[in-house]
Design an enzyme around this catalytic site. Structure first.
Site, PDB file in Angstrom:
ATOM      1  N   ASP A   1      -1.588 -13.310   1.687  1.00 30.65           N
ATOM      2  CA  ASP A   1      -2.015 -12.087   2.465  1.00 30.65           C
ATOM      3  C   ASP A   1      -2.371 -12.550   3.459  1.00 30.65           C
ATOM      4  OD1 ASP A   1      -2.966  -9.456   3.157  1.00 30.65           O
ATOM      5  OD2 ASP A   1      -4.945  -9.755   2.432  1.00 30.65           O
TER       6      ASP A   1
ATOM      7  N   ASP B   1      -5.616 -13.167  -3.190  1.00 26.73           N
ATOM      8  CA  ASP B   1      -4.852 -13.735  -1.927  1.00 26.73           C
ATOM      9  C   ASP B   1      -4.926 -15.279  -1.096  1.00 26.73           C
ATOM     10  OD1 ASP B   1      -4.114 -10.690  -2.237  1.00 26.73           O
ATOM     11  OD2 ASP B   1      -5.637  -9.961  -1.000  1.00 26.73           O
TER      12      ASP B   1
ATOM     13  N   GLU C   1      -9.976 -13.291  -1.997  1.00 23.11           N
ATOM     14  CA  GLU C   1      -9.085 -13.580  -0.859  1.00 23.11           C
ATOM     15  C   GLU C   1      -9.836 -15.170  -0.038  1.00 23.11           C
ATOM     16  OE1 GLU C   1      -7.036 -10.651   1.950  1.00 23.11           O
ATOM     17  OE2 GLU C   1      -8.114 -11.909   3.728  1.00 23.11           O
TER      18      GLU C   1
ATOM     19  N   MET D   1       2.592  -5.728  -7.696  1.00 19.67           N
ATOM     20  CA  MET D   1       1.134  -5.384  -7.238  1.00 19.67           C
ATOM     21  C   MET D   1       0.747  -4.292  -6.239  1.00 19.67           C
ATOM     22  SD  MET D   1      -1.198  -5.283  -4.788  1.00 19.67           S
ATOM     23  CE  MET D   1      -1.674  -7.377  -3.903  1.00 19.67           C
TER      24      MET D   1
ATOM     25  N   HIS E   1     -11.643 -14.164   3.263  1.00 20.95           N
ATOM     26  CA  HIS E   1     -12.777 -13.034   3.648  1.00 20.95           C
ATOM     27  C   HIS E   1     -14.016 -14.068   2.469  1.00 20.95           C
ATOM     28  CE1 HIS E   1     -10.035  -9.459   2.728  1.00 20.95           C
ATOM     29  NE2 HIS E   1      -9.915 -10.156   3.467  1.00 20.95           N
TER      30      HIS E   1
ATOM     31  N   GLU F   1     -11.026  -6.322  -4.544  1.00 22.01           N
ATOM     32  CA  GLU F   1     -10.414  -7.677  -3.487  1.00 22.01           C
ATOM     33  C   GLU F   1     -12.037  -7.452  -2.874  1.00 22.01           C
ATOM     34  OE1 GLU F   1      -7.375  -7.910  -1.616  1.00 22.01           O
ATOM     35  OE2 GLU F   1      -8.759  -9.024   0.508  1.00 22.01           O
TER      36      GLU F   1
ATOM     37  N   ASP G   1       2.377   2.325   3.017  1.00 20.82           N
ATOM     38  CA  ASP G   1       3.269   0.855   3.755  1.00 20.82           C
ATOM     39  C   ASP G   1       5.085   1.637   3.896  1.00 20.82           C
ATOM     40  OD1 ASP G   1       0.558  -0.628   4.083  1.00 20.82           O
ATOM     41  OD2 ASP G   1       1.636  -2.259   2.496  1.00 20.82           O
TER      42      ASP G   1
ATOM     43  N   ASP H   1     -11.817 -11.886  10.380  1.00 18.83           N
ATOM     44  CA  ASP H   1     -10.778 -12.086   9.690  1.00 18.83           C
ATOM     45  C   ASP H   1      -9.141 -12.287   9.931  1.00 18.83           C
ATOM     46  OD1 ASP H   1      -9.353 -12.316   7.089  1.00 18.83           O
ATOM     47  OD2 ASP H   1      -8.888  -9.664   7.440  1.00 18.83           O
TER      48      ASP H   1
ATOM     49  N   ASP I   1      -6.459 -14.258   8.395  1.00 16.83           N
ATOM     50  CA  ASP I   1      -5.537 -13.646   7.754  1.00 16.83           C
ATOM     51  C   ASP I   1      -4.122 -14.617   8.186  1.00 16.83           C
ATOM     52  OD1 ASP I   1      -6.846 -11.866   6.268  1.00 16.83           O
ATOM     53  OD2 ASP I   1      -5.823 -10.452   7.788  1.00 16.83           O
TER      54      ASP I   1
ATOM     55  N   LYS J   1     -15.149  -8.583   0.470  1.00 16.51           N
ATOM     56  CA  LYS J   1     -14.656  -9.250   1.765  1.00 16.51           C
ATOM     57  C   LYS J   1     -16.446  -8.140   2.397  1.00 16.51           C
ATOM     58  CE  LYS J   1     -12.214  -7.860   6.057  1.00 16.51           C
ATOM     59  NZ  LYS J   1     -10.932  -7.373   6.752  1.00 16.51           N
TER      60      LYS J   1
ATOM     61  N   HIS K   1       0.646  -0.590   0.024  1.00 12.68           N
ATOM     62  CA  HIS K   1       0.225  -0.145   0.045  1.00 12.68           C
ATOM     63  C   HIS K   1       0.822   0.675   0.242  1.00 12.68           C
ATOM     64  CE1 HIS K   1      -1.984  -3.107   2.402  1.00 12.68           C
ATOM     65  NE2 HIS K   1      -3.602  -2.365   1.424  1.00 12.68           N
TER      66      HIS K   1
HETATM   67  C1  GCO Z   1      -7.587  -8.086   4.547  1.00 13.82           C
HETATM   68  C2  GCO Z   1      -7.761  -7.166   3.162  1.00 13.82           C
HETATM   69  C3  GCO Z   1      -6.713  -6.769   3.180  1.00 13.82           C
HETATM   70  C4  GCO Z   1      -6.042  -6.237   1.394  1.00 13.82           C
HETATM   71  C5  GCO Z   1      -4.615  -4.880   1.647  1.00 13.82           C
HETATM   72  C6  GCO Z   1      -4.619  -5.005  -0.020  1.00 13.82           C
HETATM   73  O1  GCO Z   1      -7.235  -8.229   5.067  1.00 13.82           O
HETATM   74  O2  GCO Z   1      -8.975  -7.233   5.783  1.00 13.82           O
HETATM   75  O3  GCO Z   1      -7.159  -8.625   2.702  1.00 13.82           O
HETATM   76  O4  GCO Z   1      -4.937  -6.555   3.478  1.00 13.82           O
HETATM   77  O5  GCO Z   1      -6.028  -7.286   0.796  1.00 13.82           O
HETATM   78  O6  GCO Z   1      -4.975  -3.745   1.956  1.00 13.82           O
HETATM   79  O7  GCO Z   1      -5.690  -3.165  -0.559  1.00 13.82           O
HETATM   80 MN    MN Z   2      -6.699  -9.004   1.263  1.00 15.33          MN
HETATM   81 MN    MN Z   3      -7.809 -10.525   4.918  1.00 12.57          MN
END
Ligand code: GCO
Ligand code: MN
Ligand code: MN
Length: 404
Positions: free
Chosen positions: A288, A246, A218, A89, A221, A182, A58, A256, A258, A184, A55
């Site tokens: 991700d 992702d 993802e 990306m 998600h 993306e 970041d 979430d 991850d 969610k 991002h």
């Molecule tokens: C999350 C999202 C983020 C996005 C990232 C890329 O964890 O809710 O997945 O990690 O993927 O901001 O835009």
């Molecule tokens: Mn993501």
């Molecule tokens: Mn996520």
């Protein structure tokens, strides 16, 4: 016996925000220090990754001066040049700053929507500077808790206008990004707009240049929405819209998480890898995900290694599944072929319609057939448990595809 050590040809990527995550969550402070962007690049290269994504913030803090921005960009570029890591990306942080608390492109405040466009154009400039070809839109704050605000329809229109605007900007600048939405379902908003892969695909068809837009599904998600990730990516592949992915993991019905790829749903991870590999998906395999909050710096790199290693092990399992004679026989037995009826059912003509209407079918025989799915699924489980077949069937390096 292979040791499942990745190489850049495997196309594994991580975000600066993933391995850089410091363990902060809504209930607690950071539990580790994180790493500088150049340190992340060097370590990922050492582990065999292909690329790194970011991002805007970041890499460059939101309040950095022009001189700071240039210094940070130069240090990052030097690390990329030293290691050969690429940036496939890039994306925009449209969720951390309080300005975006009620949405960015879908804020009810026209000033916020305009600022979101400005910030995204600048972030697209930064991504292009490092050669990014895919641009992700994750609408973290694009949603509501109070539907009485009456903006549901307007928000979709504002979102559409912003994406159309940015696609045109990309072309005018010669960036020629491919954009990936993306989805969610929730978190951090109560309800996020375009909650699933299916919703995003439907929305893309309403854009001015739909061919420039695809999805970035993802694992976590779709699972949060109670849906199957393999089903979601199959639909994206079928539509020619799987522009990015992702990979991570998640327990259904939770926040979430991850999690490390394959940490929770091994069968879902297996069919994810199978779809990517069998369909010839050529994009990055992006993780991700982040290490558990309990972990120190060493735990972070164990996590990153684990994501890649599990993918490669599952890729072996896919190759094994695809040549296992008993599995292939079960797959063949599952499908009943009938050349005459298939010819009658494909490509409408009035004669075929008449022919089909005049056919008699033995309904009771159709209902009696056992397709053997219990057998097939048990074989799949046994492949995953490692009790079928012999040595792993790792694809020889020379045959794996290289390049962006
Ligand atoms: C999350 C999202 C983020 C996005 C990232 C890329 O964890 O809710 O997945 O990690 O993927 O901001 O835009
Ligand atoms: Mn993501
Ligand atoms: Mn996520």
């Amino acid at each position: 016996m292979t040791d499942y050590t990745p190489t850049p040809a495997d196309k594994f990527t991580f975000g600066l925000w993933t391995v850089g995550q410091t363990g902060r969550d809504p209930f607690g402070e950071a539990t580790r220090r994180g790493f500088s962007a150049p340190d992340i690049v060097r370590k990922l290269a050492e582990l065999g990754a292909y690329g790194v994504n970011f991002h805007d913030n970041d890499l460059v803090p939101i309040d950095a001066s022009a001189a700071e921005r240039d210094r940070i960009a130069n240090d990052f570029r030097a690390a990329l040049n030293d290691t050969g890591l690429v940036v496939p990306m890039a994306t925009t942080n449209l969720f951390s700053d309080p300005a975006f608390k009620d949405g960015a492109f879908t804020s009810a405040d026209a000033r916020v929507r305009a600022y979101a466009l400005q910030k995204t154009m600048q972030a697209m400039d930064l991504g292009a500077e490092f050669g990014a070809q895919t641009y992700v839109f994750w609408g973290g704050r694009e949603g509501t808790e109070v539907d009485g605000s009456g903006k549901l329809l307007d928000a979709l229109g504002w979102f559409r206008d912003s994406l159309d605007f940015l696609a045109q900007y990309s072309q005018d600048q010669g960036y020629n990004y491919r954009f990936a939405l993306e989805p969610k379902p929730n978190e951090p908003r109560g309800d996020i707009f375009l909650p699933t892969v299916g919703s995003a695909l439907g929305f893309i068809a309403t854009l001015k240049q739909p061919e420039l837009f695809g999805v970035n599904p993802e694992f976590a998600h779709e699972t949060m929405a109670g849906l199957s990730f393999p089903h979601a990516i199959a639909q994206a592949i079928d539509a020619g819209k799987l522009f990015h992915i992702d990979l991570n993991d998640q327990k259904m019905g939770r926040f979430d998480q991850d999690l490390r790829f394959g940490a929770e749903n091994l069968k879902g991870a297996f069919f994810t890898v199978k779809l990517l590999e069998d369909s010839g998906y050529a994009g990055p395999r992006h993780f991700d995900a982040h290490a558990l909050r309990t972990e120190d710096a060493e735990g972070v790199w164990t996590f990153a290694r684990g994501c890649m290693r599990t993918y490669l092990i599952l890729k072996d399992k896919v190759a094994q599944f695809n040549v296992d004679p008993e599995i292939q026989a079960a797959l063949q037995a599952y499908r009943v072929q009938d050349a005459e009826l298939e010819a009658l059912s494909q490509g409408y003509t009035p004669e075929k319609a008449r022919g089909l209407k005049n056919r008699s079918f033995d309904r009771s025989a159709l209902g009696q057939r056992g397709p053997g799915l219990e057998h097939l699924d048990q074989l799949t489980v046994e492949v995953l448990l490692g009790v079928r077949g012999s040595a792993p069937l790792r694809t020889p390096r020379a045959q794996t595809e290289v390049g962006a």
